[in-house]
Design an enzyme around this catalytic site. Structure first.
Site, PDB file in Angstrom:
ATOM      1  N   LYS A 160     -52.472 -52.729  -1.122  1.00  0.00           N
ATOM      2  CA  LYS A 160     -53.896 -52.437  -0.949  1.00  0.00           C
ATOM      3  C   LYS A 160     -54.077 -50.923  -1.052  1.00  0.00           C
ATOM      4  O   LYS A 160     -53.077 -50.195  -1.053  1.00  0.00           O
ATOM      5  CB  LYS A 160     -54.398 -52.937   0.403  1.00  0.00           C
ATOM      6  CG  LYS A 160     -53.471 -52.558   1.580  1.00  0.00           C
ATOM      7  CD  LYS A 160     -53.964 -53.135   2.901  1.00  0.00           C
ATOM      8  CE  LYS A 160     -53.657 -54.587   3.100  1.00  0.00           C
ATOM      9  NZ  LYS A 160     -54.816 -55.461   3.044  1.00  0.00           N
ATOM     10  N   ARG A 161     -55.329 -50.427  -1.112  1.00  0.00           N
ATOM     11  CA  ARG A 161     -55.553 -48.971  -1.093  1.00  0.00           C
ATOM     12  C   ARG A 161     -54.793 -48.364   0.078  1.00  0.00           C
ATOM     13  O   ARG A 161     -54.648 -49.002   1.115  1.00  0.00           O
ATOM     14  CB  ARG A 161     -57.040 -48.665  -0.854  1.00  0.00           C
ATOM     15  CG  ARG A 161     -57.932 -48.767  -2.021  1.00  0.00           C
ATOM     16  CD  ARG A 161     -59.334 -48.301  -1.654  1.00  0.00           C
ATOM     17  NE  ARG A 161     -59.994 -49.174  -0.722  1.00  0.00           N
ATOM     18  CZ  ARG A 161     -60.579 -48.784   0.408  1.00  0.00           C
ATOM     19  NH1 ARG A 161     -60.575 -47.506   0.771  1.00  0.00           N
ATOM     20  NH2 ARG A 161     -61.187 -49.652   1.171  1.00  0.00           N
ATOM     21  N   THR A 165     -59.742 -58.934   0.777  1.00  0.00           N
ATOM     22  CA  THR A 165     -59.778 -60.041  -0.183  1.00  0.00           C
ATOM     23  C   THR A 165     -58.361 -60.348  -0.656  1.00  0.00           C
ATOM     24  O   THR A 165     -58.078 -61.472  -1.057  1.00  0.00           O
ATOM     25  CB  THR A 165     -60.673 -59.705  -1.400  1.00  0.00           C
ATOM     26  OG1 THR A 165     -60.376 -58.370  -1.818  1.00  0.00           O
ATOM     27  CG2 THR A 165     -62.136 -59.823  -1.055  1.00  0.00           C
TER      28      THR A 165
HETATM   29  C1  26W Z   1     -66.776 -42.405  -0.287  1.00  0.00           C
HETATM   30  C2  26W Z   1     -67.281 -43.523  -1.089  1.00  0.00           C
HETATM   31  C3  26W Z   1     -66.426 -44.737  -1.027  1.00  0.00           C
HETATM   32  C4  26W Z   1     -65.956 -45.216   0.132  1.00  0.00           C
HETATM   33  C5  26W Z   1     -65.170 -46.328   0.176  1.00  0.00           C
HETATM   34  C6  26W Z   1     -66.099 -45.391  -2.178  1.00  0.00           C
HETATM   35  C7  26W Z   1     -65.313 -46.506  -2.161  1.00  0.00           C
HETATM   36  C8  26W Z   1     -64.857 -46.987  -0.984  1.00  0.00           C
HETATM   37  C9  26W Z   1     -64.009 -48.224  -0.918  1.00  0.00           C
HETATM   38  C10 26W Z   1     -63.139 -48.284  -2.112  1.00  0.00           C
HETATM   39  C11 26W Z   1     -64.850 -49.412  -0.633  1.00  0.00           C
HETATM   40  C12 26W Z   1     -64.085 -50.713  -0.568  1.00  0.00           C
HETATM   41  O1  26W Z   1     -63.288 -51.059  -1.400  1.00  0.00           O
HETATM   42  N1  26W Z   1     -64.388 -51.500   0.450  1.00  0.00           N
HETATM   43  C13 26W Z   1     -63.753 -52.787   0.605  1.00  0.00           C
HETATM   44  O2  26W Z   1     -64.638 -53.787   0.118  1.00  0.00           O
HETATM   45  C14 26W Z   1     -64.010 -55.048   0.083  1.00  0.00           C
HETATM   46  C15 26W Z   1     -64.966 -56.030  -0.565  1.00  0.00           C
HETATM   47  O3  26W Z   1     -66.036 -56.301   0.277  1.00  0.00           O
HETATM   48  C16 26W Z   1     -63.608 -55.494   1.478  1.00  0.00           C
HETATM   49  O4  26W Z   1     -62.898 -56.689   1.373  1.00  0.00           O
HETATM   50  C17 26W Z   1     -62.742 -54.433   2.157  1.00  0.00           C
HETATM   51  O5  26W Z   1     -62.525 -54.788   3.506  1.00  0.00           O
HETATM   52  C18 26W Z   1     -63.423 -53.071   2.064  1.00  0.00           C
HETATM   53  O6  26W Z   1     -62.555 -52.056   2.535  1.00  0.00           O
END
Ligand code: 26W
Length: 766
Positions: A497-498, A604
């Site tokens: 994951k990230r 997910t």
């Molecule tokens: C600063 C802007 C920003 C912040 C966070 C850009 C992008 C992100 C993440 C990459 C957002 C992300 O991937 N969120 C994830 O979304 C998924 C789909 O709903 C969830 O399953 C994850 O829990 C959530 O971390």
């Protein structure tokens, strides 16, 4: 079109060759053309209302296999290739993977497009065509380095449409050119579209790494996804990117509305815009601007836009809730400022609570809260798992929930089982066909019928055999592509994951240290374990990069230790992406979902692992809660603090309070002997001998003194739960039963279910 004649015809026409004489690359390009022909011949689904899914990310992955499956020609193509002695998997190796997303949010958008198309719903995606994607990850000296990922080739899935719009930036107009990717629907005869906007003259890849001149506009608008935003120039560029996407997207929406002969003041009858997190939020003022510019009154425009837009929240992490200085928007798109001020004025007139204002802060330093804008001016606000939505309603967004209770709703995420089971695990898919019939492919709930086989030793043995085969397949690609040997006989314990501190890869590393120290102390583990990681760290996220360094150093230390090596392996996938996920997930025994409770909105990956028969080791966070309810306590390992306890600790409730406001005092946890040993190992002579002392010491100090995501709170409970899981793995029949229950219960997490719920409750497309 008959595939059996068309494919050889293409090979002749393109290369003057028989299929069997073509190289993998030539075969790939024949199949690309064939698929494009079939997909573009499909009409859009009918329907008076159309959905536009606006998202800064669409992590679509390779498309060939998926599109063949959706077009219903996967088996036929496979058979033709087998006849010529070729394998689809080798041909797909030729396809570059578009890296148009970071992680879950982008992959969710891709699964949603797949399901929207499969359900025959009238909906398209809208995003940006980043030329160098996120970045390609390389490991050098046990550290992450980044380089561009140029994925666009002369022939690709992108279809030039000839459609262009002008985006009015503060510095002047920029042309936005529209490219489409066709999204054929499985089980239908229709296709949706992913609309990606691009600049006319995109800049070439930077010479070195991913650094570039952020003010080289417009050429740099579509270079990278989320360019490094640790400095002001990077943050400003993101505002430019976002406005480019939403202005062109809004113009596309209105163009198609007019082509359908609909009046602008009926927009909300004919259009739904789903705003995927706050990145596309400027679509709200932009649409108001375009509608008032075309003759609607401000009242009418605001009403139409508010009835058209719906917002999905994907995080409660404060740093990820976007707030832009008004001055940035003023610079990028000055024409939006008066509209934003008007939208803010209306919100303030209706609601006096300063916490719900759109624009906050004193003059000259005003900040625009994008989520606040979304909530006031949308008709729906949803979270992405049951627990997450409850947290939004009861704490994070409570003041908004008090105002608009009816807007809030939950849509638990899902994943497309076409990619995440049928394509990536054909062996398991055909076992399921044998057991429950093929109906689960259309109606995933039918996977529940697998429960009837929980006592069938032949089926359980098959599950184990398939898992063993997927582990061997993974070991083969690892050896081939990364030169790393994996032992398929060991337990595959996987966290991919990230990289983020809240996901707690660092706590997983503490477990590795615990096992290593046990082995060094003469205690032999129950069985060999492979701890596999895959993660990219945001380029400016220093602590995340230090955690990658720690993992790679642990690998190096353990691999060179003859006492530890037979029992413990640590490996990290280089450049983890969708392609790797498709190989790694089917091979997993234990799925690590160990975020600090309350912090992971949904997850997910947890769902993909479950469908492929991995057993979850996790906290009661995000969708893990729903997984636990579905599979029951015997088929999941849960541990750690609960979300309400964690939320109370952040709020400072309790006897003791630290300087940072929390009632979590890291040093109290650090000083427990079992914890201190593990944390101090970060600066042990052994580890300092293989790693960068400064990086390791920074990580050590941070964990000991700050531990913002409370790894030390849960680590002991985590170790106990993980050891229990590894011990249980030894009873192969009992374990196979757990695997079976997980697969049987995974139908609920199909994105077809999620999308049907979005349609029923929010979109009403049919
Ligand atoms: C600063 C802007 C920003 C912040 C966070 C850009 C992008 C992100 C993440 C990459 C957002 C992300 O991937 N969120 C994830 O979304 C998924 C789909 O709903 C969830 O399953 C994850 O829990 C959530 O971390």
């Amino acid at each position: 079109m008959d595939v059996k004649t068309r494919l050889p015809e293409l090979a002749q026409a393109r290369y003057g060759l028989e299929l069997s004489q073509c190289s993998d690359s030539q075969l790939y390009h024949c199949l690309l053309q064939l698929t494009q022909e079939l997909a573009s011949a499909r009409p859009a689904p009918s329907g008076d209302r159309k959905l536009y899914y606006f998202s800064a990310e669409f992590l679509i992955g390779k498309l060939l296999s998926n599109n063949l499956l959706a077009l219903g020609i996967y088996d036929e193509v496979n058979a033709i290739l087998t006849e010529c002695g070729r394998a689809l998997s080798a041909i797909e190796d030729v396809e570059p993977e578009p890296s148009l997303g970071n992680g879950g949010l982008g992959r969710l958008a891709a699964c949603f497009l797949d399901s929207i198309a499969a359900l025959g719903l009238n909906g398209d995606g809208v995003g940006l065509n980043y030329h160098y994607g996120l970045f390609e990850q390389k490991f050098q000296h046990n550290k992450q380095t980044e380089r561009p990922n140029p994925w666009i080739e002369d022939e690709s899935w992108l279809i030039p449409t000839g459609v262009e719009f002008e985006v009015p930036f503060g510095f002047g107009p920029v042309k936005a050119k529209l490219f489409d990717i066709a999204v054929p629907g499985a089980h239908t005869a229709t296709a949706g579209r992913l609309h990606l906007f691009d600049v006319e003259a995109p800049a070439p890849a930077p010479q070195e790494g991913i650094d570039f001149n952020k003010s080289d506009l417009p050429a740099r608008l579509t270079s990278f996804l989320y360019p490094d935003d640790s400095n002001e120039a990077g943050r400003l560029l993101r505002v430019y990117q976002q406005y480019f996407m939403v202005s062109a997207g809004a113009q596309l929406v209105l163009k198609e509305l007019e082509e359908r002969g609909c009046a602008l003041n009926t927009l909300s009858d004919h259009v739904v815009i789903q705003i995927n997190d706050t990145h596309p939020s400027m679509v709200i003022p932009e649409l108001v601007r375009l509608l008032t510019g075309r003759g609607l009154s401000m009242d009418e425009a605001v009403e139409q836009v508010s009835k058209t837009c719906a917002y999905t929240n994907h995080t409660i992490l404060a740093e990820a809730l976007e707030k832009w200085p008004l001055s940035f928007i003023e610079k990028a798109a000055p024409q939006l400022t008066p509209i934003l001020r008007e939208l803010d004025r209306r919100a303030k007139a209706a609601h006096t609570d300063p916490k719900v204002a759109v624009i906050q802060g004193e003059e000259g330093k005003e900040i625009v809260h994008m989520a606040h804008l979304d909530i006031h001016y949308s008709r729906s606000v949803n979270g992405v798992a049951a627990l997450h939505t409850e947290i939004l309603k009861n704490s994070e967004l409570k003041p908004f929930y008090d105002i608009y209770p009816a807007k809030f709703n939950n849509k638990t995420n899902g994943v497309t089982l076409r990619r995440w089971l049928e394509v990536c695990n054909p062996q398991l898919a055909s076992l399921l066909d044998e057991c429950v019939g093929r109906g689960w492919r259309r109606d995933p709930d039918q996977l529940n019928k697998l429960m009837e086989f929980a006592g069938d030793s032949a089926v359980l043995d098959r599950m184990l055999a398939i898992k063993a085969e997927k582990k061997r397949e993974l070991a083969d690609v690892f050896a081939r592509e990364q030169g790393i040997t994996l032992d398929p006989e060991s337990v595959f314990d996987i966290q991919v994951k990230r990289l983020h501190e809240y996901k707690r890869q660092q706590m997983n590393a503490l477990y590795v240290i615990h096992k290593y120290l046990e082995i060094k102390g003469g205690k032999t583990p129950q069985r060999p374990v492979t701890v596999l990681f895959g993660a990219k760290a945001a380029p400016a996220y220093v602590m995340a990069k230090h955690i990658i360094h720690l993992i790679l150093c642990l690998r190096k230390l353990i691999e060179s230790d003859p006492q530890a090596r037979p029992w413990l392996h640590v490996a990290m996938v280089e450049n983890y992406n969708v392609t790797w996920a498709e190989r790694v997930i089917p091979a997993c025994d234990i799925s690590e979902q160990i975020s600090l409770a309350s912090k992971e909105a949904s997850g997910t990956g947890n769902m993909k692992f479950m469908a492929n028969g991995a057993v979850t080791l996790g906290t009661l966070d995000g969708a893990n809660v729903e997984i636990a309810e579905l599979v029951g306590p015997d088929n999941i390992y849960t541990f750690g603090a609960k979300s309400d306890e964690v939320i109370r600790m952040y709020a400072g409730e309790g006897e003791k309070k630290g300087a940072d406001g929390r009632s979590y005092l890291p040093l109290d946890h650090y000083h427990r002997p079992a914890v201190e040993r593990l944390v101090d190992f970060l600066v042990s002579p052994e580890l300092l001998g293989v790693g960068d002392p400064a990086a390791l010491a920074t990580l050590w100090r941070d964990m000991k003194n700050k531990d913002w995501f409370m790894a030390m709170l849960d680590v002991e409970d985590y170790i106990a739960a993980r050891d229990r899981a590894i011990a249980d793995y030894g009873d192969r029949t009992a374990w196979a039963k757990k695997m079976l229950v997980n697969t049987a219960k995974s139908g609920y997490f199909s994105s077809d279910r999620t999308i049907a719920q979005y349609d029923r409750d929010i979109w009403q497309l049919k």
